[in-house]
Scaffold this active site. Structure first.
Site, PDB file in Angstrom:
ATOM      1  N   HIS A   1      60.336  -5.677 -24.302  1.00 33.86           N
ATOM      2  CA  HIS A   1      60.472  -4.225 -24.489  1.00 33.86           C
ATOM      3  C   HIS A   1      61.918  -3.744 -24.396  1.00 33.86           C
ATOM      4  CE1 HIS A   1      56.277  -4.764 -23.954  1.00 33.86           C
ATOM      5  NE2 HIS A   1      56.229  -4.638 -22.645  1.00 33.86           N
TER       6      HIS A   1
ATOM      7  N   ASP B   1      54.854  -6.140 -29.813  1.00 30.99           N
ATOM      8  CA  ASP B   1      55.538  -5.567 -28.666  1.00 30.99           C
ATOM      9  C   ASP B   1      55.133  -4.092 -28.684  1.00 30.99           C
ATOM     10  OD1 ASP B   1      57.361  -4.094 -27.085  1.00 30.99           O
ATOM     11  OD2 ASP B   1      58.761  -5.775 -27.176  1.00 30.99           O
ATOM     12  N   HIS B   2      54.270  -3.692 -27.770  1.00 34.75           N
ATOM     13  CA  HIS B   2      53.682  -2.360 -27.926  1.00 34.75           C
ATOM     14  C   HIS B   2      54.709  -1.233 -27.803  1.00 34.75           C
ATOM     15  CE1 HIS B   2      53.530  -2.338 -23.520  1.00 34.75           C
ATOM     16  NE2 HIS B   2      53.305  -1.053 -23.561  1.00 34.75           N
TER      17      HIS B   2
HETATM   18  C1  BG6 Z   1      53.521  -4.685 -20.265  1.00 35.65           C
HETATM   19  C2  BG6 Z   1      53.806  -5.388 -18.969  1.00 35.65           C
HETATM   20  O1  BG6 Z   1      54.046  -5.381 -21.338  1.00 35.65           O
HETATM   21  O2  BG6 Z   1      54.080  -3.387 -20.233  1.00 35.65           O
HETATM   22  C3  BG6 Z   1      53.275  -4.605 -17.796  1.00 35.65           C
HETATM   23  O3  BG6 Z   1      53.216  -6.684 -18.986  1.00 35.65           O
HETATM   24  C4  BG6 Z   1      53.783  -3.189 -17.846  1.00 35.65           C
HETATM   25  O4  BG6 Z   1      53.630  -5.225 -16.566  1.00 35.65           O
HETATM   26  C5  BG6 Z   1      53.570  -2.555 -19.212  1.00 35.65           C
HETATM   27  O5  BG6 Z   1      53.102  -2.447 -16.861  1.00 35.65           O
HETATM   28  C6  BG6 Z   1      54.256  -1.210 -19.329  1.00 35.65           C
HETATM   29  O6  BG6 Z   1      53.903  -0.590 -20.529  1.00 35.65           O
HETATM   30  P1  BG6 Z   1      53.845   0.997 -20.645  1.00 35.65           P
HETATM   31  O7  BG6 Z   1      53.509   1.272 -22.075  1.00 35.65           O
HETATM   32  O8  BG6 Z   1      52.784   1.458 -19.700  1.00 35.65           O
HETATM   33  O9  BG6 Z   1      55.192   1.498 -20.244  1.00 35.65           O
END
Ligand code: BG6
Length: 482
Positions: free
Chosen positions: A241, A178-179
């Protein structure tokens, strides 16, 4: 840093994620010496690329992501990359992949260590896991599986996928990415809570009125309409997230700061997660679809989107726990495409003081995750010349130089995979609880859908649906970020 021997196999090696995130992150780890002489990467995907073409793509990816690009270094790094064209459903391809991995293992002295990275269409995750097992692709050293979201589409499919994966990989070698857990300020939630008496002592229902998590995006679905139709904002952003952030905000303090204790504390909290009833969903959730902006068509007209789609591009809702330090404190969240700004933030709203200075604002603690990293407290004091109160922010922030040192989330998380640190990955038992919640909301919506023709629509460039301003428990509550 140590120099970890490994052969890494990336399923989806010709894809966008590999290009934008994985290759630059691996390069940074290579420059730091975590992987160096004894590593090799096999990129595998459908397209008929050659080793050389992949290597060129890797150099290109580094160039695009890196302002201080050194071509010699990038080329040396890229020489460790190999490509294997692959049909994930064809057994023969796994045999060829195994042969290549064995060969590279010998060539680079990788000691039988393997990392498998699933970075492709999720519908193939289960098939790949099964074939890895059947064709015995695992090496004689450590074997780790890194898997992108979405992990399943609901609890039942996630359970099936987990079953398929567990045939080859024990839970402690599965890294569900989960980044958001790799982001600087998300990793700062625990230290903020646990090292500051000014925060730690108020972390309870007596002082906190509510918490708010906002993950807003200014872009629409663009060319991802096809994927988005199978997902929606709830599955795309909340199931992973938002829930991970909420878990960090609400979990009890772990007994130690290692992965096992942190997951134990998360689990203790999540066992007390309140699964919403249809009535709760009706009152405390809102969903909708964006309307057109100057540069993008409305969701219902986007490419690969059904004209009568009821998939939400925005959702707001409430989460509650029965246990933990903030049991009983409403935790509101909202996320959506085509909102005013690209911003990820948390606002902790404290109760008002009710005394002689009756009209004072509440103190808030805000944690800005993106686009900048910052924590600030709103503080009241007196005005200098006139009567009344003024409000200022006390801020904890980083200099430009410090910000430049912050590694990308993917670099952090890949590093953790190499050194076998599972702290910032999603445990299966957490995921299960997240899905139970999401399934309950989805079921309530499916029921509501029978009686509605179209979802609420919201204007692009604002804060989502009008009805999201009325999901609160009390009339006095409102969104802090407006
Ligand atoms: C991803 C989603 O996990 O997270 C995307 O699939 C979204 O739809 C993205 O745009 C948002 O990540 P960040 O790091 O740009 O806020």
């Amino acid at each position: 840093m140590e120099n970890i021997p490994v052969v890494m196999i990336i399923f989806g090696g010709s894809g966008d994620l590999a290009h934008r995130k994985l290759y630059p992150a691996l390069f940074n780890l290579y420059q730091k010496g975590l992987i160096h002489d004894h590593f090799s990467v096999i990129g595998t995907a459908r397209r008929p690329w050659s080793h050389e073409y992949l290597q060129e793509q890797v150099v290109e990816a580094i160039k695009e992501s890196n302002s201080s690009f050194d071509e010699k270094d990038a080329k040396e790094f890229a020489s460790h990359f190999y490509y294997q064209s692959h049909d994930v459903t064809d057994v023969d391809h796994y045999i060829a992949l195994k042969e290549l991995a064995t060969k590279l293992d010998k060539k680079y002295h990788a000691e039988g260590n393997r990392i498998f990275y699933m970075a492709m269409a999720p519908r193939f995750f289960g098939t790949i896991a099964t074939h890895i097992n059947d064709q015995k692709l695992v090496g004689s050293g450590f074997n780790r599986l890194v898997i992108e979201k979405p992990f399943g589409h609901d609890l039942a499919s996630a359970e099936k996928l987990n079953q398929e994966i567990s045939e080859s990989f024990a839970e402690d070698s599965v890294y569900r990415i989960d980044h958001y857990l790799g982001k600087e300020m998300v990793q700062n939630i625990m230290p903020l809570r646990m090292t500051n008496p000014i925060v730690n002592n108020i972390w309870c229902k007596k002082y906190i009125a509510n918490m708010q998590v906002t993950l807003a995006e200014s872009l629409g679905v663009g060319t991802r309409g096809g994927y988005y139709e199978t997902s929606g904002a709830l599955r795309d952003m909340v199931q992973n997230h938002i829930f991970q952030i909420i878990t960090l905000l609400a979990m009890p303090e772990p007994k130690a700061l290692d992965s096992d204790h942190i997951h134990e504390a998360k689990q203790e909290l999540l066992d007390s997660l309140v699964i919403p009833t249809p009535e709760m969903v009706k009152q405390h959730f809102s969903r909708g679809q964006y309307l057109a902006s100057d540069d993008e068509v409305e969701y219902l007209k986007a490419d690969q989107v059904a004209p009568d789609s009821k998939v939400e591009t925005f959702v707001a809702g409430e989460v509650n726990f029965k246990k933990g330090p903030v049991a009983g404190v409403p935790i509101y969240f909202r996320t959506g495409k085509k909102m005013k700004d690209k911003v990820s933030r948390i606002d902790i709203v404290l109760h008002h003081m009710n005394n002689l200075y009756g009209n004072a604002h509440s103190n808030n603690i805000s944690i800005i995750i993106d686009p900048r990293s910052e924590i600030f407290f709103t503080i009241n004091g007196k005005k200098i010349t006139t009567e009344g109160l003024r409000r200022e922010n006390l801020s904890y922030k980083f200099s430009k130089e410090e910000m430049a040192q912050v590694p990308d989330g993917y670099e952090r998380l890949l590093h953790d995979v190499f050194v076998a640190d599972r702290t910032n990955f999603t445990h299966w038992s957490e995921l299960k609880q997240y899905w139970k919640f999401v399934d309950a909301v989805e079921a309530a919506w499916q029921d509501e859908n029978k009686d509605i023709k179209q979802l609420e629509q919201y204007p692009s460039g604002e804060f989502g649906t009008e009805s999201s301003n009325h999901i609160f428990e009390k009339d006095t509550e409102h969104w802090i970020y407006r």
